[in-house]
Design an enzyme around this catalytic site. Sequence first.
Site, PDB file in Angstrom:
ATOM      1  N   ASP A   1       0.796  -1.243   0.000  1.00 55.11           N
ATOM      2  CA  ASP A   1       0.000   0.000   0.000  1.00 55.11           C
ATOM      3  C   ASP A   1       0.819   1.280   0.000  1.00 55.11           C
ATOM      4  O   ASP A   1       0.251   2.377  -0.015  1.00 55.11           O
ATOM      5  CB  ASP A   1      -0.969  -0.010   1.197  1.00 55.11           C
ATOM      6  CG  ASP A   1      -0.247  -0.176   2.543  1.00 55.11           C
ATOM      7  OD1 ASP A   1       0.942   0.201   2.651  1.00 55.11           O
ATOM      8  OD2 ASP A   1      -0.883  -0.684   3.484  1.00 55.11           O
TER       9      ASP A   1
ATOM     10  N   GLY B   1       1.602  -6.545  13.150  1.00 53.82           N
ATOM     11  CA  GLY B   1       0.385  -6.726  12.354  1.00 53.82           C
ATOM     12  C   GLY B   1       0.453  -7.760  11.252  1.00 53.82           C
ATOM     13  O   GLY B   1      -0.047  -7.522  10.160  1.00 53.82           O
TER      14      GLY B   1
ATOM     15  N   CYS C   1       5.257  -4.405 -17.498  1.00 57.44           N
ATOM     16  CA  CYS C   1       4.775  -4.999 -18.738  1.00 57.44           C
ATOM     17  C   CYS C   1       5.062  -6.507 -18.750  1.00 57.44           C
ATOM     18  O   CYS C   1       6.177  -6.938 -18.461  1.00 57.44           O
ATOM     19  CB  CYS C   1       5.466  -4.316 -19.917  1.00 57.44           C
ATOM     20  SG  CYS C   1       5.088  -5.120 -21.485  1.00 57.44           S
TER      21      CYS C   1
ATOM     22  N   HIS D   1       6.302  -8.004  -1.219  1.00 61.46           N
ATOM     23  CA  HIS D   1       5.222  -8.428  -2.114  1.00 61.46           C
ATOM     24  C   HIS D   1       4.897  -7.403  -3.191  1.00 61.46           C
ATOM     25  O   HIS D   1       3.833  -7.460  -3.805  1.00 61.46           O
ATOM     26  CB  HIS D   1       3.970  -8.776  -1.289  1.00 61.46           C
ATOM     27  CG  HIS D   1       4.165  -9.990  -0.425  1.00 61.46           C
ATOM     28  ND1 HIS D   1       3.366 -10.308   0.651  1.00 61.46           N
ATOM     29  CD2 HIS D   1       5.108 -10.979  -0.485  1.00 61.46           C
ATOM     30  CE1 HIS D   1       3.791 -11.434   1.208  1.00 61.46           C
ATOM     31  NE2 HIS D   1       4.845 -11.853   0.548  1.00 61.46           N
TER      32      HIS D   1
HETATM   33  P1  OAD Z   1      -3.290 -11.198   7.524  1.00 63.55           P
HETATM   34  O1  OAD Z   1      -4.639 -10.730   7.115  1.00 63.55           O
HETATM   35  O2  OAD Z   1      -2.965 -12.641   7.339  1.00 63.55           O
HETATM   36  O3  OAD Z   1      -3.053 -10.842   9.062  1.00 63.55           O
HETATM   37  C1  OAD Z   1      -3.326  -9.562   9.577  1.00 63.55           C
HETATM   38  C2  OAD Z   1      -2.851  -9.507  11.003  1.00 63.55           C
HETATM   39  O4  OAD Z   1      -3.020  -8.179  11.486  1.00 63.55           O
HETATM   40  C3  OAD Z   1      -3.627 -10.424  11.959  1.00 63.55           C
HETATM   41  O5  OAD Z   1      -2.699 -11.163  12.740  1.00 63.55           O
HETATM   42  C4  OAD Z   1      -4.432  -9.443  12.831  1.00 63.55           C
HETATM   43  O6  OAD Z   1      -4.632  -9.928  14.159  1.00 63.55           O
HETATM   44  C5  OAD Z   1      -3.500  -8.242  12.817  1.00 63.55           C
HETATM   45  N1  OAD Z   1      -4.170  -6.951  13.117  1.00 63.55           N
HETATM   46  C6  OAD Z   1      -5.446  -6.577  12.912  1.00 63.55           C
HETATM   47  N2  OAD Z   1      -5.651  -5.306  13.295  1.00 63.55           N
HETATM   48  C7  OAD Z   1      -4.470  -4.858  13.755  1.00 63.55           C
HETATM   49  C8  OAD Z   1      -4.025  -3.612  14.294  1.00 63.55           C
HETATM   50  N3  OAD Z   1      -4.846  -2.560  14.442  1.00 63.55           N
HETATM   51  N4  OAD Z   1      -2.720  -3.501  14.672  1.00 63.55           N
HETATM   52  C9  OAD Z   1      -1.878  -4.555  14.537  1.00 63.55           C
HETATM   53  N5  OAD Z   1      -2.237  -5.740  14.032  1.00 63.55           N
HETATM   54  C10 OAD Z   1      -3.514  -5.895  13.647  1.00 63.55           C
HETATM   55  O7  OAD Z   1      -2.223 -10.248   6.789  1.00 63.55           O
HETATM   56  P2  OAD Z   1      -0.663 -10.515   6.501  1.00 63.55           P
HETATM   57  O8  OAD Z   1      -0.038 -11.256   7.617  1.00 63.55           O
HETATM   58  O9  OAD Z   1      -0.083  -9.225   6.097  1.00 63.55           O
HETATM   59  O10 OAD Z   1       0.252 -11.603   0.302  1.00 63.55           O
HETATM   60  O11 OAD Z   1      -0.764 -11.450   5.235  1.00 63.55           O
HETATM   61  C11 OAD Z   1       0.396 -11.849   4.589  1.00 63.55           C
HETATM   62  C12 OAD Z   1       0.199 -11.927   3.097  1.00 63.55           C
HETATM   63  O12 OAD Z   1      -0.966 -12.707   2.806  1.00 63.55           O
HETATM   64  C13 OAD Z   1      -0.094 -10.596   2.426  1.00 63.55           C
HETATM   65  O13 OAD Z   1       1.064  -9.835   2.153  1.00 63.55           O
HETATM   66  C14 OAD Z   1      -0.747 -11.032   1.156  1.00 63.55           C
HETATM   67  C15 OAD Z   1      -1.690 -12.101   1.687  1.00 63.55           C
HETATM   68  O14 OAD Z   1      -2.039 -13.104   0.778  1.00 63.55           O
HETATM   69  C16 OAD Z   1       0.219 -11.411  -1.028  1.00 63.55           C
HETATM   70  O15 OAD Z   1      -0.683 -10.796  -1.569  1.00 63.55           O
HETATM   71  C17 OAD Z   1       1.372 -12.017  -1.746  1.00 63.55           C
END
Ligand code: OAD
Length: 248
Positions: free
Chosen positions: A104, A190, A127, A119
Amino acid sequence: MDEKIARARDAITRADKLLVFTGAGISKESGVPTFREADGLWEKFKAEDFATLESFKKRPQEVWKWYRERRSLARKAKPNPAHIAVAKLDRLHWDFMIATQNIDNLHRRAGAKRVLELHGNLLRSYCLECGKKVDESDADLDGEVPICSEHGCGGLMRPDVVWFGEYLDPNILNEATRFASECDCCIVVGTSGLVYPAAQLPYLAKRNDAAIIEINPEPSAITGIADYFFEGKAGEMMPVLVEHIKEG
Ligand code: OAD
Protein backbone atom coordinates in the site's frame (compact mmCIF):
# COMPACT_ATOMS: atom_id res chain seq x y z
CA MET A 1 3.20 -3.74 31.56
CA ASP A 2 5.35 -0.66 32.17
CA GLU A 3 8.34 -2.82 32.96
CA LYS A 4 7.78 -4.92 29.84
CA ILE A 5 7.61 -1.75 27.75
CA ALA A 6 10.80 -0.47 29.38
CA ARG A 7 12.63 -3.71 28.56
CA ALA A 8 11.41 -3.75 24.96
CA ARG A 9 12.43 -0.10 24.55
CA ASP A 10 15.81 -1.00 25.95
CA ALA A 11 16.20 -3.79 23.35
CA ILE A 12 15.32 -1.27 20.60
CA THR A 13 17.75 1.34 21.93
CA ARG A 14 20.62 -1.12 22.33
CA ALA A 15 20.15 -2.78 18.94
CA ASP A 16 23.06 -2.36 16.55
CA LYS A 17 20.91 -3.64 13.73
CA LEU A 18 17.16 -3.18 13.86
CA LEU A 19 14.52 -4.80 11.64
CA VAL A 20 10.83 -3.93 11.52
CA PHE A 21 8.71 -6.61 9.84
CA THR A 22 5.15 -5.57 8.99
CA GLY A 23 1.92 -7.01 7.65
CA ALA A 24 -1.57 -5.83 6.79
CA GLY A 25 -2.45 -5.16 10.45
CA ILE A 26 -0.24 -2.06 10.57
CA SER A 27 -2.41 -0.43 7.88
CA LYS A 28 -5.77 -1.50 9.28
CA GLU A 29 -6.19 1.70 11.28
CA SER A 30 -5.57 3.59 8.02
CA GLY A 31 -8.63 1.84 6.55
CA VAL A 32 -6.77 -0.70 4.39
CA PRO A 33 -8.30 -4.16 4.89
CA THR A 34 -6.31 -7.18 6.09
CA PHE A 35 -6.56 -10.60 4.43
CA ARG A 36 -7.47 -13.34 6.88
CA GLU A 37 -9.62 -11.65 9.51
CA ALA A 38 -13.43 -11.94 9.44
CA ASP A 39 -13.67 -8.76 7.30
CA GLY A 40 -10.46 -9.54 5.39
CA LEU A 41 -10.02 -9.57 1.60
CA TRP A 42 -9.50 -13.33 1.32
CA GLU A 43 -12.72 -13.89 3.28
CA LYS A 44 -14.72 -11.82 0.78
CA PHE A 45 -12.95 -12.65 -2.47
CA LYS A 46 -11.36 -15.79 -3.83
CA ALA A 47 -7.63 -15.14 -4.06
CA GLU A 48 -7.42 -17.29 -7.18
CA ASP A 49 -9.89 -14.96 -8.97
CA PHE A 50 -7.75 -11.86 -8.54
CA ALA A 51 -4.28 -12.75 -7.41
CA THR A 52 -2.96 -15.21 -9.98
CA LEU A 53 -1.37 -14.73 -13.38
CA GLU A 54 -3.84 -17.25 -14.81
CA SER A 55 -6.87 -15.19 -13.74
CA PHE A 56 -5.20 -12.01 -15.05
CA LYS A 57 -4.61 -13.56 -18.46
CA LYS A 58 -8.22 -14.80 -18.63
CA ARG A 59 -9.92 -11.66 -17.30
CA PRO A 60 -7.48 -8.73 -17.35
CA GLN A 61 -10.26 -6.13 -17.30
CA GLU A 62 -11.90 -7.52 -14.18
CA VAL A 63 -8.59 -8.01 -12.38
CA TRP A 64 -7.53 -4.44 -13.22
CA LYS A 65 -10.86 -3.11 -11.96
CA TRP A 66 -10.26 -4.85 -8.63
CA TYR A 67 -6.70 -3.54 -8.38
CA ARG A 68 -7.79 -0.01 -9.34
CA GLU A 69 -10.24 -0.06 -6.45
CA ARG A 70 -7.47 -1.16 -4.14
CA ARG A 71 -5.15 1.50 -5.55
CA SER A 72 -7.74 4.15 -5.02
CA LEU A 73 -8.23 3.02 -1.41
CA ALA A 74 -4.48 2.95 -0.75
CA ARG A 75 -4.06 6.45 -2.19
CA LYS A 76 -6.90 7.84 -0.08
CA ALA A 77 -5.55 6.15 3.07
CA LYS A 78 -3.24 8.13 5.31
CA PRO A 79 -0.28 6.75 7.23
CA ASN A 80 -1.34 6.17 10.84
CA PRO A 81 0.69 6.71 14.05
CA ALA A 82 2.28 3.25 13.67
CA HIS A 83 3.70 4.06 10.21
CA ILE A 84 4.89 7.40 11.57
CA ALA A 85 6.59 5.75 14.56
CA VAL A 86 8.34 3.27 12.25
CA ALA A 87 9.48 6.13 9.99
CA LYS A 88 10.92 7.84 13.07
CA LEU A 89 13.06 4.77 13.74
CA ASP A 90 14.20 4.89 10.12
CA ARG A 91 15.35 8.50 10.59
CA LEU A 92 17.14 7.85 13.85
CA HIS A 93 18.67 4.39 13.66
CA TRP A 94 21.84 4.03 11.62
CA ASP A 95 21.48 0.34 10.69
CA PHE A 96 17.81 -0.14 10.07
CA MET A 97 15.44 -1.85 7.67
CA ILE A 98 11.69 -2.27 7.18
CA ALA A 99 10.64 -5.50 5.48
CA THR A 100 6.97 -5.18 4.66
CA GLN A 101 4.49 -7.59 3.14
CA ASN A 102 2.24 -4.62 2.39
CA ILE A 103 1.79 -3.20 -1.08
CA ASP A 104 0.00 0.00 0.00
CA ASN A 105 3.03 2.35 -0.03
CA LEU A 106 2.12 3.71 3.42
CA HIS A 107 5.59 3.21 4.96
CA ARG A 108 7.13 5.42 2.27
CA ARG A 109 4.31 7.95 2.52
CA ALA A 110 5.04 8.19 6.25
CA GLY A 111 8.58 9.22 5.29
CA ALA A 112 10.46 5.91 5.64
CA LYS A 113 13.28 5.42 3.12
CA ARG A 114 14.74 2.02 3.91
CA VAL A 115 11.83 -0.20 2.89
CA LEU A 116 11.97 -3.66 1.34
CA GLU A 117 8.61 -4.35 -0.29
CA LEU A 118 8.54 -8.13 -0.26
CA HIS A 119 5.22 -8.43 -2.11
CA GLY A 120 5.62 -5.47 -4.48
CA ASN A 121 3.84 -2.13 -4.66
CA LEU A 122 0.25 -1.56 -5.69
CA LEU A 123 1.11 1.78 -7.28
CA ARG A 124 3.60 0.33 -9.75
CA SER A 125 2.90 -1.71 -12.87
CA TYR A 126 5.09 -3.68 -15.22
CA CYS A 127 4.77 -5.00 -18.74
CA LEU A 128 4.17 -8.73 -19.16
CA GLU A 129 6.15 -8.66 -22.43
CA CYS A 130 9.18 -6.42 -21.94
CA GLY A 131 9.21 -6.04 -18.14
CA LYS A 132 9.23 -2.23 -18.22
CA LYS A 133 8.23 -0.82 -14.83
CA VAL A 134 6.04 2.25 -14.41
CA ASP A 135 5.38 4.22 -11.25
CA GLU A 136 1.71 5.13 -11.30
CA SER A 137 1.51 6.85 -7.90
CA ASP A 138 0.13 9.94 -9.63
CA ALA A 139 -1.45 8.35 -12.70
CA ASP A 140 -5.08 8.50 -13.77
CA LEU A 141 -6.87 5.56 -12.20
CA ASP A 142 -9.67 5.15 -14.74
CA GLY A 143 -9.61 3.42 -18.05
CA GLU A 144 -9.05 0.18 -19.85
CA VAL A 145 -6.39 -2.44 -19.36
CA PRO A 146 -3.15 -0.45 -19.62
CA ILE A 147 -0.83 -1.24 -22.52
CA CYS A 148 2.94 -0.84 -22.47
CA SER A 149 4.07 2.49 -23.89
CA GLU A 150 7.55 1.23 -24.82
CA HIS A 151 8.08 1.77 -28.54
CA GLY A 152 6.70 -1.19 -30.52
CA CYS A 153 5.90 -3.29 -27.43
CA GLY A 154 2.15 -3.06 -26.77
CA GLY A 155 2.26 -5.75 -24.06
CA LEU A 156 -0.29 -5.90 -21.24
CA MET A 157 0.67 -4.01 -18.09
CA ARG A 158 0.02 -5.75 -14.77
CA PRO A 159 0.19 -4.56 -11.17
CA ASP A 160 3.70 -4.97 -9.70
CA VAL A 161 2.57 -7.26 -6.91
CA VAL A 162 3.43 -10.86 -6.11
CA TRP A 163 0.58 -13.18 -6.99
CA PHE A 164 -0.02 -16.70 -5.72
CA GLY A 165 2.35 -19.16 -7.34
CA GLU A 166 4.91 -16.43 -8.09
CA TYR A 167 8.36 -15.93 -6.64
CA LEU A 168 9.37 -12.90 -4.64
CA ASP A 169 12.01 -10.67 -6.22
CA PRO A 170 15.19 -12.60 -5.31
CA ASN A 171 17.25 -9.44 -4.69
CA ILE A 172 14.70 -8.07 -2.25
CA LEU A 173 14.22 -11.42 -0.53
CA ASN A 174 18.00 -11.94 -0.23
CA GLU A 175 18.51 -8.52 1.26
CA ALA A 176 15.69 -9.05 3.77
CA THR A 177 16.97 -12.52 4.65
CA ARG A 178 20.51 -11.26 5.19
CA PHE A 179 19.34 -8.35 7.29
CA ALA A 180 17.10 -10.56 9.44
CA SER A 181 19.89 -13.10 9.99
CA GLU A 182 22.21 -10.36 11.26
CA CYS A 183 19.85 -8.13 13.25
CA ASP A 184 19.74 -8.08 17.04
CA CYS A 185 16.22 -6.74 17.42
CA CYS A 186 13.17 -7.47 15.26
CA ILE A 187 9.85 -5.69 15.75
CA VAL A 188 6.97 -7.63 14.18
CA VAL A 189 3.80 -5.61 13.59
CA GLY A 190 0.38 -6.73 12.35
CA THR A 191 1.01 -9.99 10.56
CA SER A 192 -0.55 -13.43 10.92
CA GLY A 193 2.89 -14.85 10.09
CA LEU A 194 1.38 -17.48 7.85
CA VAL A 195 2.75 -16.55 4.43
CA TYR A 196 6.19 -17.80 3.43
CA PRO A 197 8.92 -17.01 2.61
CA ALA A 198 8.22 -13.61 4.25
CA ALA A 199 7.23 -15.18 7.57
CA GLN A 200 10.65 -16.77 7.97
CA LEU A 201 12.25 -13.39 8.74
CA PRO A 202 11.49 -13.29 12.50
CA TYR A 203 12.72 -16.89 12.79
CA LEU A 204 16.03 -15.97 11.14
CA ALA A 205 16.33 -13.06 13.56
CA LYS A 206 15.58 -15.33 16.52
CA ARG A 207 18.27 -17.75 15.36
CA ASN A 208 20.70 -14.83 15.64
CA ASP A 209 19.50 -14.29 19.24
CA ALA A 210 17.69 -11.10 18.31
CA ALA A 211 15.07 -9.80 20.71
CA ILE A 212 11.67 -10.34 19.08
CA ILE A 213 9.04 -7.71 19.89
CA GLU A 214 5.54 -8.24 18.53
CA ILE A 215 2.47 -6.00 18.33
CA ASN A 216 -0.85 -7.59 17.39
CA PRO A 217 -4.34 -7.54 18.94
CA GLU A 218 -4.34 -11.36 18.59
CA PRO A 219 -1.63 -13.95 19.01
CA SER A 220 -0.09 -14.88 15.65
CA ALA A 221 2.02 -17.75 14.31
CA ILE A 222 5.05 -15.72 15.45
CA THR A 223 3.95 -15.06 19.04
CA GLY A 224 5.54 -18.32 20.22
CA ILE A 225 9.03 -16.94 19.58
CA ALA A 226 8.31 -13.36 20.75
CA ASP A 227 10.28 -12.14 23.76
CA TYR A 228 7.82 -9.26 24.20
CA PHE A 229 4.28 -9.64 22.91
CA PHE A 230 2.13 -6.51 23.12
CA GLU A 231 -1.50 -7.42 22.64
CA GLY A 232 -2.86 -4.26 21.08
CA LYS A 233 -3.30 -2.12 18.02
CA ALA A 234 -0.28 -0.99 16.05
CA GLY A 235 -1.41 2.66 16.00
CA GLU A 236 -1.57 2.69 19.78
CA MET A 237 1.39 0.50 20.77
CA MET A 238 4.06 1.41 18.21
CA PRO A 239 4.22 5.13 19.21
CA VAL A 240 4.52 4.09 22.88
CA LEU A 241 7.50 1.88 22.04
CA VAL A 242 9.43 4.65 20.30
CA GLU A 243 8.35 7.73 22.26
CA HIS A 244 11.50 7.67 24.42
CA ILE A 245 13.71 8.03 21.35
CA LYS A 246 14.37 11.71 20.90
CA GLU A 247 14.64 13.37 17.50
CA GLY A 248 18.02 15.05 17.05
P1 OAD B 1 -3.29 -11.20 7.52
O1 OAD B 1 -4.64 -10.73 7.11
O2 OAD B 1 -2.97 -12.64 7.34
O3 OAD B 1 -3.05 -10.84 9.06
C1 OAD B 1 -3.33 -9.56 9.58
C2 OAD B 1 -2.85 -9.51 11.00
O4 OAD B 1 -3.02 -8.18 11.49
C3 OAD B 1 -3.63 -10.42 11.96
O5 OAD B 1 -2.70 -11.16 12.74
C4 OAD B 1 -4.43 -9.44 12.83
O6 OAD B 1 -4.63 -9.93 14.16
C5 OAD B 1 -3.50 -8.24 12.82
N1 OAD B 1 -4.17 -6.95 13.12
C6 OAD B 1 -5.45 -6.58 12.91
N2 OAD B 1 -5.65 -5.31 13.30
C7 OAD B 1 -4.47 -4.86 13.75
C8 OAD B 1 -4.03 -3.61 14.29
N3 OAD B 1 -4.85 -2.56 14.44
N4 OAD B 1 -2.72 -3.50 14.67
C9 OAD B 1 -1.88 -4.55 14.54
N5 OAD B 1 -2.24 -5.74 14.03
C10 OAD B 1 -3.51 -5.90 13.65
O7 OAD B 1 -2.22 -10.25 6.79
P2 OAD B 1 -0.66 -10.52 6.50
O8 OAD B 1 -0.04 -11.26 7.62
O9 OAD B 1 -0.08 -9.22 6.10
O10 OAD B 1 0.25 -11.60 0.30
O11 OAD B 1 -0.76 -11.45 5.23
C11 OAD B 1 0.40 -11.85 4.59
C12 OAD B 1 0.20 -11.93 3.10
O12 OAD B 1 -0.97 -12.71 2.81
C13 OAD B 1 -0.09 -10.60 2.43
O13 OAD B 1 1.06 -9.83 2.15
C14 OAD B 1 -0.75 -11.03 1.16
C15 OAD B 1 -1.69 -12.10 1.69
O14 OAD B 1 -2.04 -13.10 0.78
C16 OAD B 1 0.22 -11.41 -1.03
O15 OAD B 1 -0.68 -10.80 -1.57
C17 OAD B 1 1.37 -12.02 -1.75
